[in-house]
Each structure stands twice: as structure tokens, then as C-alpha cells.
Design an enzyme around this catalytic site. Structure first.
Site, PDB file in Angstrom:
ATOM      1  N   THR A 126      -3.518   8.150  -5.287  1.00  0.00           N
ATOM      2  CA  THR A 126      -3.557   7.006  -6.205  1.00  0.00           C
ATOM      3  C   THR A 126      -4.468   7.304  -7.389  1.00  0.00           C
ATOM      4  OG1 THR A 126      -3.078   5.406  -4.503  1.00  0.00           O
ATOM      5  CG2 THR A 126      -4.438   4.627  -6.318  1.00  0.00           C
TER       6      THR A 126
ATOM      7  N   ARG B  86       6.195  -2.482   2.722  1.00  0.00           N
ATOM      8  CA  ARG B  86       4.738  -2.330   2.870  1.00  0.00           C
ATOM      9  C   ARG B  86       4.030  -2.321   1.500  1.00  0.00           C
ATOM     10  NH1 ARG B  86       0.646   1.452   1.017  1.00  0.00           N
ATOM     11  NH2 ARG B  86      -1.026   1.430   2.543  1.00  0.00           N
TER      12      ARG B  86
ATOM     13  N   GLY C  73       0.136  -1.742  -0.202  1.00  0.00           N
ATOM     14  CA  GLY C  73      -1.243  -1.303   0.046  1.00  0.00           C
ATOM     15  C   GLY C  73      -2.245  -2.126  -0.745  1.00  0.00           C
ATOM     16  N   ASP C  74      -3.437  -1.577  -0.897  1.00  0.00           N
ATOM     17  CA  ASP C  74      -4.512  -2.304  -1.581  1.00  0.00           C
ATOM     18  C   ASP C  74      -4.420  -2.226  -3.107  1.00  0.00           C
ATOM     19  OD1 ASP C  74      -5.021   0.520  -1.250  1.00  0.00           O
ATOM     20  OD2 ASP C  74      -7.002   0.160  -2.124  1.00  0.00           O
TER      21      ASP C  74
ATOM     22  N   GLY D  37      -7.403   5.125  -1.105  1.00  0.00           N
ATOM     23  CA  GLY D  37      -7.624   5.369   0.314  1.00  0.00           C
ATOM     24  C   GLY D  37      -6.585   4.663   1.137  1.00  0.00           C
TER      25      GLY D  37
HETATM   26  N1  ASP Z   1      -4.424   3.026  -1.554  1.00  0.00           N
HETATM   27  C1  ASP Z   1      -3.059   3.489  -1.602  1.00  0.00           C
HETATM   28  C2  ASP Z   1      -2.221   2.679  -0.639  1.00  0.00           C
HETATM   29  O1  ASP Z   1      -2.673   2.412   0.453  1.00  0.00           O
HETATM   30  C3  ASP Z   1      -2.901   4.915  -1.282  1.00  0.00           C
HETATM   31  C4  ASP Z   1      -3.762   5.858  -2.089  1.00  0.00           C
HETATM   32  O2  ASP Z   1      -4.926   5.548  -2.392  1.00  0.00           O
HETATM   33  O3  ASP Z   1      -3.275   6.946  -2.440  1.00  0.00           O
HETATM   34  O4  ASP Z   1      -1.086   2.393  -0.973  1.00  0.00           O
END
Ligand code: ASP
Length: 307
Positions: A173, A201, A203-204, A225
Site C-alpha cells: 500500500t 473484503r 481493508g483499513d 499493514g
Molecule cells: N492495509 C492494506 C489492506 O489491508 C494492505 C497493505 O497495507 O498493503 O488492504
């Protein structure tokens, strides 16, 4: 009041060690990070806004296939790409976020359009792409985001029934935080999510308060993360709250929150900038693609032993 501008970027954290990088990859990643810093620097050095700088820096990283955002995004289980992004302006607490974007070239550009041109904060999937088209944002085929390396990662994940982290040693990311000469902070984050994600799904990264937050009373944060853990801790807002309400130093707040993430079994990192000009990295992984720029110069780093 005029302050010194600052810019910090990341391109993901994880098991990034010298032995897992080829010299070419090392060079390409550093060059990509430097290009992103230059794009943000151009805005900030000319007296531009932190929000414009973080969007410009992240957009450069989206276009670079070495990072998991825009072109080079990971594949979903169904062999497509669903992009997520968010931006926040610390001077007004205005925010924009998108998830499940599949045809808009720049997810961060779309998140910014949500902030500036819509009455909403968070748009999703087809509706988000429809809004992008209405705003005249560049559209591409979903396959534009694909690279052979990402396809192989999905194939390995399916063939060996392993997790996203086992096929790619790190999270890729991208994100940026900036302080502008007027003393305002902003944050932006963009991602393809995690390899093999399914069932819609999220993510954050597109969640304001988890992967991104900016508040002139505390700091601006962008995270990378294992998103599930970052959502549960409310990482980006939690760091701002500790600074604003508990009086913790930015480094102590970031370290404490990353320790909480680790306590839940999550890996990753955050970047921060405060209105006072402090820039901070905190990661509980072996390395993090990162860089910083200010009036005194630019620097990029990959491994944990680099300053
Ligand atoms: N935080 C991102 C997610 O969980 C993944 C990443 O940081 O690469 O989608």
C-alpha cells in the site's frame, strides 16, 4: 503563520530484507519513492496545500507497478482488481474515501473528488466508478492494473493454499502525509488491498480513522499493514487521539498503537507528520519503503537499519 513544509511517504511495510530484494528492485523502488517525493515537493515548495501534495505524491506511486496501488495492484480471488483509497484534510477534517473501485485510473484522485465534489465521505464499487465518470476522471479497463508478477502471486496463493503474506513478503500500500507552509496537515492512502481477497473484503486503507486520518490539532497519519488489525485498533485516529487528548509525544503514540496492532497479531507501519513539523515512521516489520522531503532535501529508505 508560515511553517517549514514537510512530506513523508510510504510504499508498504513487511518482511523487507536485503536478501529478499534484487539490486534492480532496490533501485527501482528508491527511484519510484524519489519521484513521488518530487511530485509532493513541487506543490509544497511552491506554497501549495498539504492536501494537493499528498494526492500528487500518492498518484505517482499508483502509476508505478512496483507498489500495490493503481497499476501493480494485487489480484482478488476472482482475478480482478478492487482499489481502495482515502484522503483527509487536517485543517477542516474534510475527508473522501472509495472502496472496490475497478475502472478509475487513480483511486486517490477519486477519493479527492469525493471530498471536494460530493456531499459524502465514502463511496463504494460501481457507484464510486460512476461518480468518477460523472466527474470526468480517467477510466481504464480493469486489466490496466494487472502485472505478471501479481498474477503469479495469486496463482501461488491458490495452488499452495497460503495467505497473502506468504506469496508477497510485504504489504505494498502507498501513502503520504504532509505539512504545508500554512501549518496545515493532510494524509492520503491508496491500495489494491490483499492478494486473493474475496467477498467484497475491505481493508483499513479507505477507512477514515483506520488507515488514514489528519487533524491539525494532532497530526496526519497514513498506515500500511494487515488491514483487519488496523481497523480493530482504529490506528490512525487512535494515534491522533493519544497526541491530542493524552498529551503523548507523536513517537510514543505511534509506537504504542503499533504495539497494540502487534499484540493482536498484525504487522505493518505508519507515517506521521505533526503541525509542529515532526516526521515519524513506526513499523513493527523488518522494513518499510519510505521517504521524506523538506526544504533541506529528500531521502528514501527501505530497510530497518537505514535512518
Ligand atoms: N492495509 C492494506 C489492506 O489491508 C494492505 C497493505 O497495507 O498493503 O488492504
Amino acid at each position: 503563520m508560515a511553517s517549514d513544509w514537510k512530506l513523508v511517504i510510504h510504499g508498504g511495510a513487511g518482511g523487507i530484507e536485503r536478501k529478499s530484494m534484487t539490486p534492480d528492485k532496490d533501485r527501482e523502488v528508491r527511484a519510484g519513492l524519489d519521484r513521488a517525493l518530487q511530485a509532493g515537493e513541487q506543490v509544497l515548495a511552491g506554497g501549495g496545500r498539504a492536501l494537493d501534495a499528498v494526492a500528487a505524491a500518492v498518484c505517482v506511486l499508483e502509476d508505478d507497478p512496483n507498489f500495490n496501488a493503481g497499476r501493480g495492484s494485487v489480484f482478488t480471488w476472482d482475478e480482478t482488481h478492487e482499489l481502495d483509497a482515502s484522503v483527509m484534510d487536517g485543517s477542516t477534517l474534510a475527508a473522501g474515501a472509495v472502496t472496490g473501485v475497478s475502472t478509475t485510473k487513480s483511486a486517490v484522485g477519486l477519493a479527492r473528488a469525493v471530498l471536494e465534489k460530493s456531499p459524502h465521505v465514502f463511496l463504494s464499487h460501481e457507484g464510486a466508478d460512476r461518480f468518477a465518470r460523472e466527474q470526468g476522471l480517467e477510466q481504464v479497463a480493469n486489466s490496466y492494473f494487472s502485472t505478471p508478477e501479481r498474477r503469479q502471486q495469486l496463482e501461488r496463493l491458490k495452488a499452495h493454499k497460503v495467505s497473502a503474506l506468504e506469496v508477497e513478503y510485504k504489504f505494498g500500500t502507498v501513502g503520504a502525509v504532509a505539512l504545508d507552509a500554512s501549518g496545515h496537515v493532510a494524509a492520503a492512502t491508496s491500495t489494491g488491498g490483499m492478494t486473493g481477497k474475496r467477498w467484497g473484503r475491505i481493508g483499513d486503507s479507505p477507512i477514515i480513522g483506520a488507515g488514514t486520518y489528519a487533524d491539525d490539532r494532532a497530526c496526519a497519519v497514513s498506515a500500511t499493514g494487515h488491514g483487519e488489525h488496523f481497523i480493530r485498533v482504529g490506528v490512525a485516529h487512535e494515534i491522533c487521539a493519544r497526541i491530542r487528548l493524552a498529551g503523548q509525544s507523536p513517537q510514543a503514540a505511534a509506537d504504542a498503537v503499533m504495539a497494540e496492532v502487534k499484540g493482536l497479531g498484525g504487522e505493518g507501519g505508519v507515517i506521521l507528520v505533526t503541525p509542529g513539523g515532526k516526521t515519524i515512521y513506526a513499523f513493527n516489520s523488518a522494513g518499510m519503503y519510505r521517504g521524506t522531503a523538506s526544504a533541506s532535501g529528500r531521502s528514501v529508505a527501505i530497510y530497518s537499519d537505514e535512518r
